[in-house]
Design a protein around this motif. Structure first.
Motif, PDB file in Angstrom:
ATOM      1  N   GLU A 277       0.942  -1.140   0.085  1.00 41.88           N
ATOM      2  CA  GLU A 277       0.131  -0.071   0.019  1.00 41.88           C
ATOM      3  C   GLU A 277       0.866   1.202   0.088  1.00 41.88           C
ATOM      4  O   GLU A 277       1.970   1.099   0.271  1.00 41.88           O
ATOM      5  CB  GLU A 277      -1.057  -0.002   1.242  1.00 41.88           C
ATOM      6  N   LEU A 278       0.351   2.264  -0.591  1.00 42.75           N
ATOM      7  CA  LEU A 278       1.163   3.578  -0.399  1.00 42.75           C
ATOM      8  C   LEU A 278       0.596   4.353   0.520  1.00 42.75           C
ATOM      9  O   LEU A 278      -0.721   4.544   0.831  1.00 42.75           O
ATOM     10  CB  LEU A 278       0.798   4.499  -1.821  1.00 42.75           C
ATOM     11  N   TYR A 279       1.334   4.981   1.294  1.00 45.80           N
ATOM     12  CA  TYR A 279       0.753   6.014   2.534  1.00 45.80           C
ATOM     13  C   TYR A 279       1.877   7.057   2.505  1.00 45.80           C
ATOM     14  O   TYR A 279       2.903   6.829   2.670  1.00 45.80           O
ATOM     15  CB  TYR A 279       0.809   5.249   3.915  1.00 45.80           C
ATOM     16  N   ARG A 280       1.368   8.204   2.129  1.00 41.48           N
ATOM     17  CA  ARG A 280       2.047   9.575   2.263  1.00 41.48           C
ATOM     18  C   ARG A 280       3.294   9.349   0.972  1.00 41.48           C
ATOM     19  O   ARG A 280       4.546   9.850   1.828  1.00 41.48           O
ATOM     20  CB  ARG A 280       2.452  10.077   3.635  1.00 41.48           C
ATOM     21  N   GLY A 281       3.118   8.736   0.327  1.00 39.46           N
ATOM     22  CA  GLY A 281       4.155   8.651  -0.684  1.00 39.46           C
ATOM     23  C   GLY A 281       5.300   7.479  -0.679  1.00 39.46           C
ATOM     24  O   GLY A 281       6.061   7.126  -1.435  1.00 39.46           O
ATOM     25  N   SER A 282       5.140   6.746   0.497  1.00 41.94           N
ATOM     26  CA  SER A 282       5.898   5.603   0.690  1.00 41.94           C
ATOM     27  C   SER A 282       5.211   4.286   0.878  1.00 41.94           C
ATOM     28  O   SER A 282       3.969   4.230   0.899  1.00 41.94           O
ATOM     29  CB  SER A 282       6.474   5.805   2.110  1.00 41.94           C
ATOM     30  N   GLU A 283       5.896   3.234  -0.006  1.00 42.63           N
ATOM     31  CA  GLU A 283       5.320   2.074  -0.084  1.00 42.63           C
ATOM     32  C   GLU A 283       5.514   1.139   1.101  1.00 42.63           C
ATOM     33  O   GLU A 283       6.632   1.042   1.532  1.00 42.63           O
ATOM     34  CB  GLU A 283       5.613   1.272  -1.398  1.00 42.63           C
TER      35      GLU A 283
END
Length: 112
Positions: A44-50
């Protein structure tokens, strides 16, 4: 008697619960669990981080039933929980040697 444990997608809980009620199943235990099988998690992506999510949220339903309704209960669970996608879950069937209702002391089928 048999104990049926099924691991399903959380959003399918109401469908499975309704299907079991239609068969006359009176009680069940429901738990929120996490795990993985062939699905092996996802990213998943969260604030641009995977991020890798290894343990997927699932719902576990446990019911103890008479031997003569096992096949109909399994079929009802399959029909209600199936999405035709990987990660739909599993059904486990185990023998139950004894059941005792704490309040009354009833045993066996009467205690279910």
């Amino acid at each position: 008697m048999k104990k049926i444990e099924c691991i399903i997608r959380p959003f399918k809980l109401d469908d499975v619960k309704d299907a079991l009620r239609e068969l006359g199943i009176q009680g069940m235990t429901v738990s929120e669990v996490r795990g993985f099988g062939r699905q092996k998690g996802h990213t998943e992506l969260y604030r641009g981080s995977e991020y890798t999510i290894e343990f997927i949220p699932k719902t576990k339903i446990e019911v103890v039933i008479a031997d003569d309704v096992v096949d109909s209960v399994i079929e009802a669970i399959i029909e209600a929980a199936k999405t035709d996608n990987i990660g739909d879950g599993k059904i486990f069937v185990s023998p139950v040697e004894e059941v005792v209702r704490i309040r009354t002391g009833e045993r066996g089928q009467k205690a279910i």
